[in-house]
Design an enzyme around this catalytic site. Sequence first.
Site: not given
Length: 333
Positions: A168, A114, A111
């Site tokens: 997240s 992101k 993640s």
Amino acid sequence: MKCSSKMKKLSMTIKYLLTALLVSQLLTGCGQAQFAMPYAAGSAVSSFRIVNLEEDTQTAVPFADNLCVAGGDIGSENVDMSGASAAGLFDLNRKQTLYAKNIHEKLYPASLTKIMTALIALEEGSTDMMLTASANVRNLESGAQVCGIKEGDQMTLDQALHLLLINSANDAGVMIAEGIAGSSEAFADLMNEKARLLGATNTHFVNPHGLTDEEHYTTVYDMYLIMNAAIDYALFNEIIQMDSYTTVYTDGGGTSKEITVNNTNYYIRGEAQAPSGITVLGGKTGSTSAAGSCLILLSRDSSGNPYISVILHADSRDVLYPQMTDLLEEINN
């Protein structure tokens, strides 16, 4: 005066002829030069490039003129990084790499992806633009982190960015990608183009959330470049510092829905402590079975100087945070 003028013209003519002859030799292969470090998109050291030539001074401006660089490992006996595949610590003011372990090794980012998703969204969209979720927000691998967005739900880009970076939320990532570019695939093209422009040439993205794919990878150094670009945005800095977030959005039937999410970063939640004199301002976590435990942070020392620290593929979360604390301690050394 006429003689002087003619001699000056003759001198200039000879100069141009010699220049033309040299260019001709280079183009036809005569006396071909061998470059010790030719440019390649897959170069292990992506920042050593020249991107601009100032016409007024004829001075080449290095691509990495305002960046931290490192061609290999920079070690310290004080840092225990045995439980992680790669790590780096970057001093943003002094433009120095304080620690480096395998920072150019291609690894899954989970993640941490992101951060690039947020960067593209902030560049390409407006925070008040309305997003509508498609059925794809539920088309994610089993066990993926989600905040519960369903098809037809509507919220602003600002709301989705908070859910993306604080919680997240992978479903928020899909919602943002489709709202900005029409599809996750088209959004990934924007991500890869931005990575190239930043010099993150050992990076390739195929989705906006970081769920595992063989063609989805980055490096510690490239994540530093991406984070370094993202922190130029005030909203990004504001969001990553928040320990929780509550908002109200609208579902497909027009009903208001309230949601509260908590930050996944243990430093922000108060479950991990930075070394004395170091303040963790925010960052992004990441974790998948393939990527292990990952973390990137923006911190500052007691004088207010900023640093970016990155760890990829730690063995576990229990290993990740003590190793990150050791890494941050290098700021004081």
